[in-house]
Design an enzyme around this catalytic site. Structure first.
Site, mmCIF file in Angstrom:
data_model
loop_
_atom_site.group_PDB
_atom_site.id
_atom_site.type_symbol
_atom_site.label_atom_id
_atom_site.label_comp_id
_atom_site.label_asym_id
_atom_site.label_seq_id
_atom_site.Cartn_x
_atom_site.Cartn_y
_atom_site.Cartn_z
ATOM 1 N N GLU A 38 -27.638 -42.739 24.486
ATOM 2 C CA GLU A 38 -27.411 -42.187 25.827
ATOM 3 C C GLU A 38 -28.768 -41.941 26.516
ATOM 4 O O GLU A 38 -29.750 -41.598 25.847
ATOM 5 C CB GLU A 38 -26.679 -40.846 25.632
ATOM 6 C CG GLU A 38 -26.266 -40.116 26.893
ATOM 7 C CD GLU A 38 -25.581 -38.774 26.557
ATOM 8 O OE1 GLU A 38 -25.628 -38.343 25.378
ATOM 9 O OE2 GLU A 38 -25.002 -38.167 27.474
ATOM 10 N N LYS A 109 -20.066 -41.548 32.526
ATOM 11 C CA LYS A 109 -19.522 -40.544 31.586
ATOM 12 C C LYS A 109 -18.486 -39.657 32.265
ATOM 13 O O LYS A 109 -18.782 -38.970 33.249
ATOM 14 C CB LYS A 109 -20.678 -39.706 31.054
ATOM 15 C CG LYS A 109 -20.337 -38.782 29.897
ATOM 16 C CD LYS A 109 -21.632 -38.087 29.401
ATOM 17 C CE LYS A 109 -21.393 -37.251 28.158
ATOM 18 N NZ LYS A 109 -22.678 -36.664 27.672
ATOM 19 N N CYS A 142 -21.289 -40.302 24.404
ATOM 20 C CA CYS A 142 -21.503 -39.023 23.725
ATOM 21 C C CYS A 142 -20.271 -38.117 23.748
ATOM 22 O O CYS A 142 -19.288 -38.411 23.087
ATOM 23 C CB CYS A 142 -22.719 -38.337 24.330
ATOM 24 S SG CYS A 142 -23.492 -37.130 23.208
#
Lengths: 269, 269
Positions: A38, A109, A142
């Protein structure tokens, strides 16, 4: 299919240094797909939104993306990498699928972690599966790991391999990804960074232990916590097409979606 | 709140023997809620549907239910138990919530495991949370554990404690339930049986290791694989109301249901 991860330690704010490091390391790698962490080039622990603005790039005119595209072309592979994305007046914690001809997909995300909510805008692009030849890959970033809906949605769209750039600070994710691969019978490549972001507001330590998990939840390989590692291996993505868990059960076909309606209802109360 | 499980070894087909065993064991137990295994009184490994028909009971006129109700009244607790249910011409792998005044809820297993598909009808009652005073309990049965949608749906309905009667033969469930309790921040009581069903068509071994897991995924207690155990402990169900995982994140509130639409779409293709 040769897939892998590169677990390394980006230096905060030193985008070209980090990019050079990646290009050097992957410049002779033989693979089809490599997953990076990330926010792979800027570092993670921003002090405020101003720092994000200073470091974020628009993928459409990004030295980083152009350099990675050239690398993909030279090595004839694809990269999934975390990316600090500028999109007009918004800033996303994104992941890019990059191939020899440039960016093939942008994922933003959906579930921001902790203080990221101060720095980034929430993702606004639906989950989507992309093809690499016959193989379908899904991308999440993540903290998306906490939400079983993410991997499930990608699996329902046909993902064979979940590419999962991460900057993990908690310790639960690696084990949980075994569950994700069991309940969806997919591969997952979780690439985590290691080392610290030492910043004025504090230090943040990342937990490494990048891993590749097979459909069914078998851990194939896991990196050490605090050591650089480029790991590439052969996998058979067709194994992710077998969703059976017993002679009479398949993990996707046996779902009873008519009983899951609460999952898509708007938040209330 | 005092909650627990009774891990034992039912003898196939000997309903009154198994019932007597449970009544004797729980007859002096001080608790608020005790969870028994799946199909707790008939045993599990049916040869065919005729055997199910011979052993199933209608909860509305069941010696088993009446006996358990009397036990609940005497001890002033509630039981969640697996139950081989007859409902007109259908047969379900069910779980009953029984209290001092009788059956408070019937849950019918939504996801049948392996050969159960030959013996039982698929569950046809929506997932639902029931109250015990201020505490909300959700019920699922055994193989439902594979489907994250089940625990999630119950958690979204406000479940504090997942009651999970089981007859597990695979080894993955216990670890996966830690993930379920982490991703939903609920308690889970998984009661598994142990021992064998030795039947003409073969032997089936059950894996025991009943367990109680706390919100956040912490294993509080786990039984041995092949040993009888009545385990009762104090828990604080209010802990399941705290859904935070970081200062800025909560596992339910941070969901993005508008991006999960694939989860409730009807199966196609």
């Amino acid at each position: 299919m040769r897939v892998g991860y590169y677990q390394y330690r980006p230096q905060f704010g030193k985008v070209s240094h980090n990019l050079n490091k990646v290009v050097k390391k992957l410049g002779s790698a033989a693979a089809d797909l490599i997953v990076l962490p990330e926010l792979a080039f800027t570092g993670y622990y921003f002090r405020n939104k101003a720092e994000v603005k200073a470091l974020a790039e628009d993928p459409g005119r990004s030295v980083t993306v152009d350099t990675l595209t050239a690398l993909c072309k030279k090595q004839n592979f694809r990269i999934v990498t975390g990316f600090t994305e500028k999109a007009r007046d918004k800033y996303f914690n994104s992941a890019l699928l990059i191939g020899p001809r440039g960016v093939e997909h942008v994922y933003r995300k959906l579930h921001l972690f902790n203080e990221e909510k101060k720095w980034f805008d929430e993702g606004n692009i639906p989950l989507q599966v992309n093809r690499i030849g016959p193989v379908r890959i899904g991308i999440m970033v993540c903290f998306d790991w906490v939400f079983p809906e993410v991997t499930r949605t990608l699996a329902l769209q046909g993902a064979d391999i979940i590419c999962h750039p991460s900057n993990l600070v908690l310790g639960y994710c690696q084990q949980t990804m075994l569950t994700r691969c069991l309940e969806n019978k997919v591969y997952a490549i979780t690439t985590n960074r290691f080392g610290y972001d030492n910043r004025p507001q504090g230090n943040l330590r990342f937990t490494g232990r990048s891993q590749i998990v097979a459909p069914g939840g078998t851990l194939i390989h896991r990196a050490a916590s605090q050591r650089e590692e480029l790991f590439i291996m052969d996998i058979d993505p067709r194994l992710a097409r077998d969703k059976s868990i017993t002679p009479h059960n398949e993990v996707l076909r046996d779902r009873r979606p008519e009983y899951y309606k609460a999952l898509t209802q708007k938040k209330g109360k």
